[in-house]
Structure formats: structure tokens, C-alpha cells
Design a protein around this motif. Structure first.
Motif, PDB file in Angstrom:
ATOM      1  N   ARG A  18       0.823  -1.201   0.000  1.00 33.56           N
ATOM      2  CA  ARG A  18       0.000   0.000   0.000  1.00 33.56           C
ATOM      3  C   ARG A  18       0.857   1.250   0.000  1.00 33.56           C
ATOM      4  O   ARG A  18       1.855   1.343   0.722  1.00 33.56           O
ATOM      5  CB  ARG A  18      -0.912  -0.002   1.224  1.00 33.56           C
ATOM      6  CG  ARG A  18      -1.873  -1.172   1.216  1.00 33.56           C
ATOM      7  CD  ARG A  18      -2.868  -1.113   2.328  1.00 33.56           C
ATOM      8  NE  ARG A  18      -3.885  -2.148   2.155  1.00 33.56           N
ATOM      9  CZ  ARG A  18      -5.047  -2.168   2.786  1.00 33.56           C
ATOM     10  NH1 ARG A  18      -5.349  -1.207   3.641  1.00 33.56           N
ATOM     11  NH2 ARG A  18      -5.908  -3.122   2.584  1.00 33.56           N
ATOM     12  N   TYR A  55       0.491   5.791  -0.200  1.00 36.91           N
ATOM     13  CA  TYR A  55      -0.416   6.892   0.096  1.00 36.91           C
ATOM     14  C   TYR A  55       0.253   8.229  -0.218  1.00 36.91           C
ATOM     15  O   TYR A  55       1.466   8.359  -0.118  1.00 36.91           O
ATOM     16  CB  TYR A  55      -0.775   6.905   1.598  1.00 36.91           C
ATOM     17  CG  TYR A  55      -1.307   5.606   2.147  1.00 36.91           C
ATOM     18  CD1 TYR A  55      -0.444   4.566   2.484  1.00 36.91           C
ATOM     19  CD2 TYR A  55      -2.674   5.421   2.356  1.00 36.91           C
ATOM     20  CE1 TYR A  55      -0.933   3.372   2.999  1.00 36.91           C
ATOM     21  CE2 TYR A  55      -3.164   4.239   2.878  1.00 36.91           C
ATOM     22  CZ  TYR A  55      -2.285   3.218   3.195  1.00 36.91           C
ATOM     23  OH  TYR A  55      -2.766   2.037   3.709  1.00 36.91           O
ATOM     24  N   TYR A 114      -4.792   7.017  -2.332  1.00 36.49           N
ATOM     25  CA  TYR A 114      -4.094   5.849  -1.845  1.00 36.49           C
ATOM     26  C   TYR A 114      -4.262   4.686  -2.822  1.00 36.49           C
ATOM     27  O   TYR A 114      -5.225   4.649  -3.608  1.00 36.49           O
ATOM     28  CB  TYR A 114      -4.521   5.456  -0.427  1.00 36.49           C
ATOM     29  CG  TYR A 114      -5.976   5.124  -0.230  1.00 36.49           C
ATOM     30  CD1 TYR A 114      -6.932   6.134  -0.136  1.00 36.49           C
ATOM     31  CD2 TYR A 114      -6.393   3.803  -0.069  1.00 36.49           C
ATOM     32  CE1 TYR A 114      -8.258   5.827   0.081  1.00 36.49           C
ATOM     33  CE2 TYR A 114      -7.715   3.501   0.159  1.00 36.49           C
ATOM     34  CZ  TYR A 114      -8.652   4.518   0.234  1.00 36.49           C
ATOM     35  OH  TYR A 114      -9.986   4.207   0.457  1.00 36.49           O
ATOM     36  N   PHE A 128      -3.838   0.348  -3.061  1.00 32.98           N
ATOM     37  CA  PHE A 128      -3.609  -0.902  -2.354  1.00 32.98           C
ATOM     38  C   PHE A 128      -2.756  -1.872  -3.162  1.00 32.98           C
ATOM     39  O   PHE A 128      -2.193  -2.809  -2.624  1.00 32.98           O
ATOM     40  CB  PHE A 128      -4.934  -1.559  -1.976  1.00 32.98           C
ATOM     41  CG  PHE A 128      -5.643  -0.856  -0.836  1.00 32.98           C
ATOM     42  CD1 PHE A 128      -6.902  -1.265  -0.441  1.00 32.98           C
ATOM     43  CD2 PHE A 128      -5.066   0.206  -0.167  1.00 32.98           C
ATOM     44  CE1 PHE A 128      -7.564  -0.627   0.601  1.00 32.98           C
ATOM     45  CE2 PHE A 128      -5.709   0.854   0.867  1.00 32.98           C
ATOM     46  CZ  PHE A 128      -6.970   0.435   1.256  1.00 32.98           C
TER      47      PHE A 128
END
Lengths: 115, 116
Positions: free
Chosen positions: A31, A33, A48, A50
Motif C-alpha cells: 500500500r 499513500y 491511496y 492498495f
């Protein structure tokens, strides 16, 4: 070397210019961000991701776009910069697989000034 | 929408004083809780985290925090602060929903100044 690397660290630009902030990580996290930090407002989530095929808007995505070029790379673009996008931008990574707790690991930050 | 509230935006203490910074969140489900610190000119670093087990967690540099589920709180404490603790402190919450966990939501931060 830092595990989460942001470039550029500082940038001054003019209104209307296109700006890209880049982030790369060597932590192997899934992940990634992008946050922006403004005095008195804390950190607010912009976008963001994943994984490479999964991009999500955060709290304040208007005026921004992102690209996850690879698991290790996540770039933030300002298509037409405006002065209220002047802020400190942080990239972060986390691992939720393999028992991760969601802890974020931050880059050093990119200070952007839009004149 | 979930929110994270830090009650004190600016705190000024003398060295050796005790510290408690408040943090409350509004989400009623399963959460992981974090305190981050940002020293002047630096990026955020993890102080401590709670995700299960003993609600009293200990972190680096003598900091600790207590998760009180009934009060939706995760207050940060240190018995005796030092000048080097001058920094911005952020509480953050990771919530779990049916689809898994989302990104962290941060409070607005507390600017702590320690006077010699």
C-alpha cells in the motif's frame, strides 16, 4: 538510504504549471499513500493505492491525480497548480498483508510552493 | 464520517513536567490506534501503536498511551518531559470495515513546546 524516497524535496512553481511529485519505496509494501500537511489541519489523505491496479480517492483528491507505475512507485501530479496547493506533501507506505497493523512509514516530505 | 479529535492544539510545558495529550475518535468498530511525532523539519515517526492485547502500550522515548474503548480515547502520556520532546504530535486511527482496512485518519496535531 531511506526506505521511502520522495523527489523533489523542495519545489517552487507558478500558477498553472504541471507538477509531478515522485515516491519510491524499498520496503516491499503493497500500500502507498499521498498526504498533504497544512499548519493547523494535520495530515489529509489525497489518494491511496492498495496495489498497482487499485487506486482510491482520499479526502481531498480534487486538483490531483496519481499513477502507480509499479509496486514500488507512486507519483502525484498537479495538472494545473494553484496557490492553495502550497503545502508539505508526504508519501507513505504500509503493509496490511502478512499480519501488518496498518502502520505508515513516511518519506521525508516534498515542500511545494505555488506562486 | 470518522473523525479524530486532538483537544489541545498548542501545549507549553516546563522540563520535567508530566504530559498528557488527549485523542478521541468517533468510529465504533474495530480500530488500530497510533501516535506519531514530527520533530521540527522532519517527517513523521511512529511513537507507539495499539492493535490488540494490553490497552496500555509503551513506545519509544518513555511515551505510553492507554486505549479506553468505552471512551473512544487513546491519550498519550509521559511522566517527565525533556526539551527534546518539543515537536508536533499526531494521533491516527485505522478502522476496519467489511472490505478490510482503509488508510489512517489523522487528528489535526498538537504542537508541544518544552521550555528549559
Amino acid at each position: 538510504d531511506a526506505d521511502v524516497t520522495q523527489t523533489p524535496r523542495n519545489r517552487i512553481t507558478k500558477t498553472g504549471k504541471r507538477i509531478m511529485l515522485e515516491c519510491s519505496q524499498t520496503k516491499g509494501h503493497d500500500r502507498m499513500y499521498w498526504y498533504r500537511q497544512d499548519p493547523g489541519l494535520g495530515l489529509r489523505l489525497i489518494y491511496y493505492s492498495f496495489d498497482v491496479k487499485d487506486i482510491n480517492k482520499g479526502e481531498i483528491s480534487d486538483g490531483y491525480s496519481v499513477s502507480r507505475q509499479a509496486q514500488a512507485k507512486f507519483s502525484l501530479s498537479l495538472e494545473s497548480a494553484i496557490p492553495n496547493q502550497t503545502a508539505l506533501y508526504f508519501c507513505a507506505t504500509s503493509a496490511m498483508t502478512s499480519g501488518g497493523t496498518g502502520e505508515l512509514f513516511f518519506g521525508e516530505g516534498s515542500r511545494l510552493t505555488v506562486l | 464520517a470518522q473523525s479524530v479529535s486532538q483537544h489541545n492544539h498548542h501545549v507549553i510545558l516546563s522540563e520535567a513536567a508530566s504530559l498528557e495529550l488527549g485523542c478521541n475518535y468517533s468510529y465504533g468498530g474495530t480500530v488500530n490506534l497510533f501516535w506519531y511525532v514530527q520533530y521540527p523539519g522532519q517527517h513523521l515517526q511512529l511513537l507507539l501503536k495499539y492493535f490488540s492485547g494490553d490497552p496500555l502500550v509503551k513506545g519509544i522515548k518513555g511515551f505510553e498511551a492507554e486505549f479506553i474503548k468505552s471512551k473512544f480515547s487513546f491519550n498519550l502520556r509521559k511522566p517527565s518531559v525533556q526539551w527534546s520532546d518539543t515537536a508536533e504530535y499526531f494521533c491516527a486511527v485505522l478502522k476496519y470495515s467489511g472490505g478490510g482496512a482503509d488508510g489512517l485518519t489523522f487528528g489535526k496535531g498538537t504542537h508541544l513546546i518544552i521550555q528549559p
